[in-house]
Motif scaffolding. Structure first.
Motif, PDB file in Angstrom:
ATOM      1  N   LYS A 174       0.840  -1.204   0.000  1.00 35.48           N
ATOM      2  CA  LYS A 174       0.000   0.000   0.000  1.00 35.48           C
ATOM      3  C   LYS A 174       0.874   1.253   0.000  1.00 35.48           C
ATOM      4  CE  LYS A 174      -3.732   2.245   2.616  1.00 35.48           C
ATOM      5  NZ  LYS A 174      -4.577   2.180   3.841  1.00 35.48           N
ATOM      6  N   CYS A 175       1.971   1.199   0.745  1.00 36.38           N
ATOM      7  CA  CYS A 175       2.894   2.323   0.805  1.00 36.38           C
ATOM      8  C   CYS A 175       3.504   2.594  -0.571  1.00 36.38           C
ATOM      9  CB  CYS A 175       3.997   2.023   1.815  1.00 36.38           C
ATOM     10  SG  CYS A 175       5.200   3.339   2.027  1.00 36.38           S
ATOM     11  N   LEU A 176       3.959   1.541  -1.235  1.00 33.69           N
ATOM     12  CA  LEU A 176       4.536   1.683  -2.582  1.00 33.69           C
ATOM     13  C   LEU A 176       3.489   2.194  -3.568  1.00 33.69           C
ATOM     14  CD1 LEU A 176       6.635  -1.598  -2.605  1.00 33.69           C
ATOM     15  CD2 LEU A 176       7.562   0.709  -2.865  1.00 33.69           C
ATOM     16  N   TYR A 177       2.268   1.748  -3.417  1.00 36.54           N
ATOM     17  CA  TYR A 177       1.169   2.213  -4.277  1.00 36.54           C
ATOM     18  C   TYR A 177       0.985   3.720  -4.112  1.00 36.54           C
ATOM     19  CZ  TYR A 177      -3.632   2.842  -5.951  1.00 36.54           C
ATOM     20  OH  TYR A 177      -4.757   3.296  -6.614  1.00 36.54           O
ATOM     21  N   ASN A 178       0.971   4.170  -2.860  1.00 39.58           N
ATOM     22  CA  ASN A 178       0.791   5.606  -2.591  1.00 39.58           C
ATOM     23  C   ASN A 178       1.962   6.440  -3.076  1.00 39.58           C
ATOM     24  OD1 ASN A 178      -1.664   5.086  -1.410  1.00 39.58           O
ATOM     25  ND2 ASN A 178      -0.951   5.265   0.683  1.00 39.58           N
ATOM     26  N   MET A 179       3.128   5.820  -3.189  1.00 39.38           N
ATOM     27  CA  MET A 179       4.313   6.524  -3.672  1.00 39.38           C
ATOM     28  C   MET A 179       4.398   6.536  -5.202  1.00 39.38           C
ATOM     29  SD  MET A 179       7.039   5.049  -0.873  1.00 39.38           S
ATOM     30  CE  MET A 179       8.461   6.030  -1.327  1.00 39.38           C
ATOM     31  N   GLY A 180       3.420   5.885  -5.848  1.00 34.08           N
ATOM     32  CA  GLY A 180       3.383   5.854  -7.310  1.00 34.08           C
ATOM     33  C   GLY A 180       4.164   4.712  -7.924  1.00 34.08           C
ATOM     34  N   ASN A 181       4.706   3.814  -7.104  1.00 31.22           N
ATOM     35  CA  ASN A 181       5.460   2.655  -7.598  1.00 31.22           C
ATOM     36  C   ASN A 181       4.520   1.454  -7.674  1.00 31.22           C
ATOM     37  OD1 ASN A 181       7.175   0.523  -8.131  1.00 31.22           O
ATOM     38  ND2 ASN A 181       8.638   1.011  -6.500  1.00 31.22           N
ATOM     39  N   LEU A 182       3.733   1.397  -8.739  1.00 27.90           N
ATOM     40  CA  LEU A 182       2.728   0.343  -8.836  1.00 27.90           C
ATOM     41  C   LEU A 182       3.330  -1.023  -9.117  1.00 27.90           C
ATOM     42  CD1 LEU A 182       0.826   2.757  -8.764  1.00 27.90           C
ATOM     43  CD2 LEU A 182      -0.574   1.651 -10.504  1.00 27.90           C
ATOM     44  N   GLU A 183       4.450  -1.049  -9.800  1.00 27.06           N
ATOM     45  CA  GLU A 183       5.108  -2.329 -10.069  1.00 27.06           C
ATOM     46  C   GLU A 183       5.549  -2.984  -8.764  1.00 27.06           C
ATOM     47  OE1 GLU A 183       8.937  -4.135 -12.557  1.00 27.06           O
ATOM     48  OE2 GLU A 183       8.352  -2.030 -12.802  1.00 27.06           O
ATOM     49  N   GLY A 184       6.199  -2.203  -7.894  1.00 27.12           N
ATOM     50  CA  GLY A 184       6.611  -2.727  -6.591  1.00 27.12           C
ATOM     51  C   GLY A 184       5.417  -3.054  -5.712  1.00 27.12           C
ATOM     52  N   ALA A 185       4.366  -2.227  -5.803  1.00 28.23           N
ATOM     53  CA  ALA A 185       3.159  -2.460  -5.010  1.00 28.23           C
ATOM     54  C   ALA A 185       2.523  -3.797  -5.382  1.00 28.23           C
ATOM     55  CB  ALA A 185       2.166  -1.327  -5.230  1.00 28.23           C
ATOM     56  N   LEU A 186       2.410  -4.061  -6.669  1.00 27.40           N
ATOM     57  CA  LEU A 186       1.787  -5.318  -7.118  1.00 27.40           C
ATOM     58  C   LEU A 186       2.586  -6.535  -6.667  1.00 27.40           C
ATOM     59  CD1 LEU A 186       0.640  -4.274 -10.702  1.00 27.40           C
ATOM     60  CD2 LEU A 186      -0.834  -5.104  -8.868  1.00 27.40           C
TER      61      LEU A 186
END
Length: 380
Positions: free
Chosen positions: A97-109
């Motif tokens: 969720k943190c990575l998603y909020n930071m705009g790093n969707l690849e890492g978030a997924l």
């Protein structure tokens, strides 16, 4: 320990602290449900001051930091937690969720998918995975279209991605910047400025967006736009790394030259073309303007109107004589004043059109155009 030694004050104190921590942890979890994240942060930090290894308190603190917009702090904390407990679905989900909020969707997924593998019933995790995949799919479709030169198609795809989660500002800043870049490629600089504004609204430290906005403002011309362009370049220079500062400084110099010219005789403005206009754009603009203001087309006009037409016609020809000549155009673009373009001490030589009669220049231009259409000698 207290059963064996009821008078042990150290053990008694530790027992009381542990009981207080448990109460604080329970309260922190309640506050998470109530979305009172500042209180969660205070409670979790109080627990960690007593028990620095408490995993539940760390998770609560990370959730609070993310919800308060402090994603960088949460990310740093969660990195060490993942290293020590790489299979904990709660930690993986929160870091995703943190990575998603930071705009790093690849890492978030990557993190969210791993969390879902250990906890397949986590509904919020599955929902976030779907949302991230939808955004990434639209973004990649836009990037593919952009790579193929299909700017309009790219913009539409990125706009679709923007609709998925308007709250994800870091990711949306990139999408808005991409749109600005595509609009600029289409020479739609007003739209590029608008898209750049949106990117900067999402991320006020987005150096590339400031530069893109400055580029388009400069190409739009007019004194006010150029002044805003210079301010954007200067802002970008403040934020840029040392390796980029020289390039931005060159852009500032170019913009200052354009500003100086805009306050005097602006040949681009006279012909009605932008500063990135190509040879054919300049020819078309000259032909259109010259036909409109040619003295032979002013029959029936008043003496004042004829005088104005003659003046405009001369300015149009002056502008074309500079912008159609590569050497003279380069000197003009480098900041040499219009009145000094034929001065050998002000630049690198004279233009092939210097001082020519405007009517003669017009006749030469029209002859070249007619010759080109007949398929004879190449047009100018």
């Amino acid at each position: 320990a207290l059963e064996k030694d009821p008078t042990n004050n150290v053990q008694y104190k530790e027992k009381k602290e542990a009981e207080i921590c448990l109460k604080r942890l329970a309260r922190a979890k309640e506050c998470i449900d109530l979305k009172r994240y500042s209180e969660v942060l205070q409670l979790s930090e109080a627990i960690l001051n007593v028990s620095s290894t408490c995993s539940d308190a760390k998770i609560a603190k990370a959730e609070a930091l993310i919800s308060l917009g402090r994603n960088d702090d949460a990310y740093n904390m969660l990195t060490s937690m993942v290293r020590s407990d790489s299979k904990n679905p709660k930690i993986l989900k929160i870091r995703g969720k943190c990575l998603y909020n930071m705009g790093n969707l690849e890492g978030a997924l990557k993190h969210l998918s791993e969390a879902a593998r250990y906890d397949p019933d986590s509904r919020d995790c599955i929902d976030l995975i779907k949302r991230a995949r939808k955004m990434e799919s639209s973004k990649e479709r836009g990037s593919k279209a952009y790579g193929q030169g299909k700017m309009e198609e790219a913009i539409e795809a990125w706009k679709e991605a923007l609709l998925v989660d308007p709250s994800n500002k870091p990711y949306n800043a990139k999408l808005h910047y991409n749109c600005a870049n595509a609009f600029a490629r289409l020479s739609k600089h007003s739209e590029a400025v608008t898209a750049s504004n949106r990117a900067i609204h999402c991320n006020g430290a987005y150096t590339k967006a400031y530069i893109q906005r400055a580029n388009s403002l400069l190409l739009l011309g007019e004194c006010e736009n150029i002044e805003m362009s210079i301010r954007d370049y200067e802002k970008a220079k403040e934020m840029a790394d040392e390796g980029s500062k020289a390039d931005i400084e060159a852009k500032i110099k170019k913009a200052r030259i354009a500003l100086k010219q805009s306050k005097k005789k602006d040949y681009y403005k006279i012909l009605g073309v932008r500063r990135d206009a190509g040879e054919e754009d300049i020819k078309r603009a000259y032909r259109k303007a010259a036909l409109k203001w040619h003295p032979d087309r002013q029959n029936g006009k008043t003496d004042g109107e004829k005088e104005k037409a003659e003046k405009v016609f001369r300015e149009i020809n002056d502008a074309y004589s500079v912008l159609s000549d590569p050497t003279k155009k380069n000197r003009y673009d480098s900041g040499v004043d219009a009145e000094d373009l034929d001065n050998p001490h002000a630049g690198h030589g004279m233009s092939s059109h210097g001082g020519i009669d405007p009517n003669l220049l017009y006749q030469m231009f029209m002859q070249q155009q007619m010759g080109g259409r007949r398929g004879s000698a190449p047009g100018g």
